[in-house]
Design a protein around this motif. Structure first.
Motif: not given
Length: 343
Positions: A46-56
Motif C-alpha cells: 500500500y502507498p504511504v498515503g493510504d497508510v497515513v489515511r488509515v492511521l487517521f
C-alpha cells in the motif's frame, strides 16, 4: 590571547553532546522509516498515503484491515520490544561493566522462557496467561540470582556466575518440557522460543507499552548514576551515589521491561546483547547511551523482521535473523576479550 585551560574540555564536551544529538536523530529517523515500511509491505503493498489515511481513521478498502489488524500491532510490538531489550541490555552491561553480562547470558530471559513453555506445554494455557506467568518467571529468576549472589559486598563476578548457572539449569528445564510435550505443543513452544512478531494483536500490547512508558523515564533519570556505577563500587560511593538503591531501581525497571517484552514477542535473540555496544560505538565515550540503545534495539528488531519476511523465499521469525547476526559478533567479542586478557 592564550586560551583558558578548560576551553578544550568545554569544546570536547560540546562536540560529544552534538554527536549524541545527531546519532539520536538519525536513529529516530531510521526507526520511523522502518516502521512506515512495515506498514506498507505485505502480501499487498500500500502507498504511504493510504497508510497515513488509515492511521487517521479513514476507511480504505483492503488497507484498513491489513494495516490496523495485522501490520500496526506487529510494528508496535517490534518498536516497544526493541526499546525494552535494547535499554535493559545496556543497563546490565553498563552496571556490571562487562559486555557479556546481558540478560540473555545471566538467565533472566531464560526464566521468562521456562515459565512460558511450562504454561504452553503443561498447563495448556491461553496466550494471556502465558504472558502473565512469563513475567512472573522473569521476576522470580532475578530474585533467585540476587539472593544466591548476595553477600556483604556486591560482586559482579559472583552475580554473573550465579546467573550463568541458573540459565543452564533453566535451559535444561525447557529441554525436558519440550521432550515430554505433545507434538502440537512443541511447534507452538518452539515458535515462541525463536522470538517472533507473528500473531501480535493490539489487545496484547498495552501491558508492554505501559511498562515501557513508565520504566524508561526511571532509567533515563538514573542514567547519570549508571555512568558513575561503571567506574566501580568505591568510586561511585565516594561520589555520593547510593549504589544499592540505584542498582535495585535500575534492575527492577529493566527486568519489568525485559519480562513484558519477552512475554509479548518471545526471547528475540541478541538484541539486548548488541544494542548497547552498537550505541556506545556510535555515540562515543562520556555520554549516556540509554536512548540510543533503545533506538538501536528498535532498528535491529524492525530490520530483522523485514529481512525475515521478504528477503528469502521462506519466511523466518525475527529471532532467527538476529541470531544469525548476533552469533558471529559474540564470537568476535570473545576472541577480542581473550586477546586483551579480559577472559
Amino acid at each position: 590571547m592564550m586560551k583558558k585551560p578548560y576551553q578544550p574540555m568545554i569544546q570536547n564536551s560540546r562536540r560529544r553532546r552534538q554527536r549524541t544529538v545527531v546519532v539520536t536523530l538519525v536513529l529516530s529517523l531510521l526507526a520511523l522509516a522502518l516502521s512506515v515500511t512495515m506498514l506498507m509491505l505485505g502480501n499487498t503493498i500500500y502507498p504511504v498515503g493510504d497508510v497515513v489515511r488509515v492511521l487517521f481513521g479513514a476507511d480504505v478498502p483492503g488497507a484498513s484491515f491489513a494495516v490496523n489488524t495485522i501490520r500496526l500491532p506487529r510494528m508496535l510490538a517490534g518498536v516497544f520490544a526493541g526499546i525494552a531489550f535494547g535499554v535493559a541490555g545496556t543497563v546490565f552491561q553498563t552496571m556490571l561493566r562487562n559486555p557479556l553480562a546481558n540478560p540473555n547470558v545471566i538467565g533472566i530471559t531464560t526464566g521468562s522462557s521456562a515459565a512460558a513453555v511450562f504454561g504452553i506445554v503443561v498447563l495448556q494455557a491461553s496466550n494471556t496467561f502465558v504472558s502473565i506467568i512469563s513475567v512472573i518467571g522473569g521476576l522470580l529468576t532475578v530474585l533467585a540470582i540476587y539472593f544466591l549472589s548476595k553477600s556483604a559486598a556486591f560482586s559482579i563476578g559472583r552475580l554473573v556466575l550465579v546467573g550463568i548457572g541458573i540459565q543452564a539449569m533453566l535451559t535444561a528445564v525447557i529441554n525436558y518440557l519440550l521432550l515430554i510435550s505433545r507434538q502440537n505443543d512443541v511447534g507452538t513452544a518452539m515458535r515462541w522460543l525463536s522470538g517472533s512478531l507473528n500473531g501480535a494483536k493490539m489487545e496484547t500490547l498495552p501491558p508492554l507499552m505501559i511498562t515501557v512508558a513508565l520504566c524508561l523515564p526511571v532509567v533515563i533519570w538514573l542514567s547519570r548514576q549508571l555512568q558513575i556505577l561503571e567506574l566501580g563500587e568505591m568510586t561511585a560511593t565516594s561520589l555520593g551515589v547510593r549504589t544499592n538503591q540505584t542498582r535495585v531501581l535500575l534492575i527492577i525497571a529493566s527486568v519489568l521491561m525485559l519480562a513484558l517484552a519477552t512475554a509479548t514477542t518471545g526471547p528475540i535473540a541478541f538484541i539486548a546483547f548488541l544494542a548497547g555496544p552498537i550505541a556506545k560505538r556510535l555515540v562515543g565515550d562520556g555520554r549516556s547511551t540509554i536512548i540510543p540503545a533503545g533506538l538501536v534495539g528498535v532498528v535491529l528488531v524492525l530490520a530483522a523482521d523485514l529481512i525475515g519476511q521478504f528477503a528469502f523465499t521462506a519466511r523466518y521469525p525475527v529471532g532467527v535473523i538476529t541470531g544469525m547476526v548476533g552469533a558471529p559478533y559474540l564470537i568476535f567479542l570473545l576472541i577480542r576479550m581473550n586477546k586483551k586478557g579480559e577472559l
